[in-house]
Design an enzyme around this catalytic site. Structure first.
Site, PDB file in Angstrom:
ATOM      1  N   GLU A  40      45.253  23.794  37.662  1.00  0.00           N
ATOM      2  CA  GLU A  40      45.369  24.869  38.479  1.00  0.00           C
ATOM      3  C   GLU A  40      46.057  25.967  37.520  1.00  0.00           C
ATOM      4  O   GLU A  40      45.450  27.273  37.936  1.00  0.00           O
ATOM      5  CB  GLU A  40      46.230  24.578  39.827  1.00  0.00           C
ATOM      6  CG  GLU A  40      46.516  25.477  40.675  1.00  0.00           C
ATOM      7  CD  GLU A  40      47.492  25.921  41.440  1.00  0.00           C
ATOM      8  OE1 GLU A  40      48.168  27.016  41.942  1.00  0.00           O
ATOM      9  OE2 GLU A  40      48.636  23.826  41.656  1.00  0.00           O
ATOM     10  N   ASP A  44      43.519  29.665  37.081  1.00  0.00           N
ATOM     11  CA  ASP A  44      43.880  30.383  37.693  1.00  0.00           C
ATOM     12  C   ASP A  44      43.901  31.657  36.434  1.00  0.00           C
ATOM     13  O   ASP A  44      43.581  32.680  37.008  1.00  0.00           O
ATOM     14  CB  ASP A  44      45.438  31.049  38.090  1.00  0.00           C
ATOM     15  CG  ASP A  44      45.867  32.155  38.381  1.00  0.00           C
ATOM     16  OD1 ASP A  44      45.860  32.322  39.597  1.00  0.00           O
ATOM     17  OD2 ASP A  44      47.193  32.493  37.938  1.00  0.00           O
ATOM     18  N   ASP A 109      44.227  26.328  45.948  1.00  0.00           N
ATOM     19  CA  ASP A 109      44.420  25.230  44.532  1.00  0.00           C
ATOM     20  C   ASP A 109      43.656  24.274  43.682  1.00  0.00           C
ATOM     21  O   ASP A 109      43.360  24.181  41.811  1.00  0.00           O
ATOM     22  CB  ASP A 109      45.714  24.416  44.893  1.00  0.00           C
ATOM     23  CG  ASP A 109      47.438  25.225  45.126  1.00  0.00           C
ATOM     24  OD1 ASP A 109      46.588  26.706  44.996  1.00  0.00           O
ATOM     25  OD2 ASP A 109      47.572  24.414  45.815  1.00  0.00           O
ATOM     26  N   GLU A 112      41.386  26.527  41.621  1.00  0.00           N
ATOM     27  CA  GLU A 112      41.168  26.690  39.850  1.00  0.00           C
ATOM     28  C   GLU A 112      41.515  26.049  39.167  1.00  0.00           C
ATOM     29  O   GLU A 112      40.987  26.198  38.029  1.00  0.00           O
ATOM     30  CB  GLU A 112      42.926  27.809  41.225  1.00  0.00           C
ATOM     31  CG  GLU A 112      42.439  28.597  41.591  1.00  0.00           C
ATOM     32  CD  GLU A 112      43.947  29.606  41.535  1.00  0.00           C
ATOM     33  OE1 GLU A 112      44.842  30.932  41.039  1.00  0.00           O
ATOM     34  OE2 GLU A 112      44.907  28.625  41.656  1.00  0.00           O
TER      35      GLU A 112
END
Length: 216
Positions: A40, A44, A109, A112
């Site tokens: 994650e 991101d 989440d 990502e």
């Protein structure tokens, strides 16, 4: 996984994808296998680069406006929407204690984390195409995830003199960790569904879901 087949992506190391779909609650119940949190973090960063590049190359906006737009398209509400649209939410592995509490934070989440897995396995260009295939249509439609979609849906419904109603269909979790699921009905027909840590957030997600469907 079927949602990646839609984008003609086949990972060489499928364990990366399994990790990206694994919540910590599942990992804790299965000999502490890897969970999605590290992927994650990576995903991101990749998302921000790709969306930033797209806005820079395809708009003439100033820095402040690009920053605001980027925030809209990589916020939790947006990422959860993308995940549900392509079916990631149906593949998430949760522990028994979390199984009935899949919320938009987790769903966002995992989106990502999947990006992070694709980046590691297939490289930046494939990850970039995947992100753009999903997000650019929302940018082109000028959908702003920071907008009050309850208001927008109300305005849309009023033009057809239709009734609008929000209904909480599920409420779970401890007092300080409540998860609400809301449906929005137009003329008694369910048009949208959303979850959130508050009734207000769940209603916004339901309104966004309904607006995307009804305003097509």
């Amino acid at each position: 996984m079927s949602f990646l087949k839609k984008f003609n992506i086949n990972l060489n190391d499928n364990t990366l994808l399994i990790t990206a779909l694994t919540h910590s609650s599942y990992a804790n119940e299965h000999n502490h296998c890897n969970n999605y949190e590290r992927l994650e973090f990576l995903g991101d960063a990749v998302l921000e680069v790709v969306v930033s590049e797209y806005l820079y190359l395809n708009t003439n906006y100033k820095e402040g406006q690009m920053t605001k737009l980027r925030a809209s398209y990589v916020c939790e509400k947006a990422l959860a929407t993308y995940s549900k649209k392509i079916g990631i939410d149906k593949e998430i592995r949760l522990g028994h204690g979390q199984i009935n509490n899949l919320n938009d934070t987790i769903i966002a989440d995992v989106f990502e984390a999947v990006v992070g897995a694709i980046y590691l396995d297939q490289g930046f260009l494939i990850a970039k195409k995947y992100i753009e295939d999903i997000i650019v249509p929302y940018i082109e439609k000028q959908i702003d995830f920071n907008v009050d979609y309850k208001t927008k849906l109300q305005e849309f419904v009023q033009t057809g003199k239709k009734s609008l109603e929000y209904e909480v269909v599920k409420e779970e979790g401890e007092a300080h960790k409540k998860i609400f699921e809301v449906v929005v009905k137009i003329d008694d027909i369910v048009y949208g569904r959303g979850t959130g840590s508050s009734k207000k957030e769940a209603e916004q997600m339901a309104a966004l879901d309904a607006y995307n469907k009804s305003a097509r």
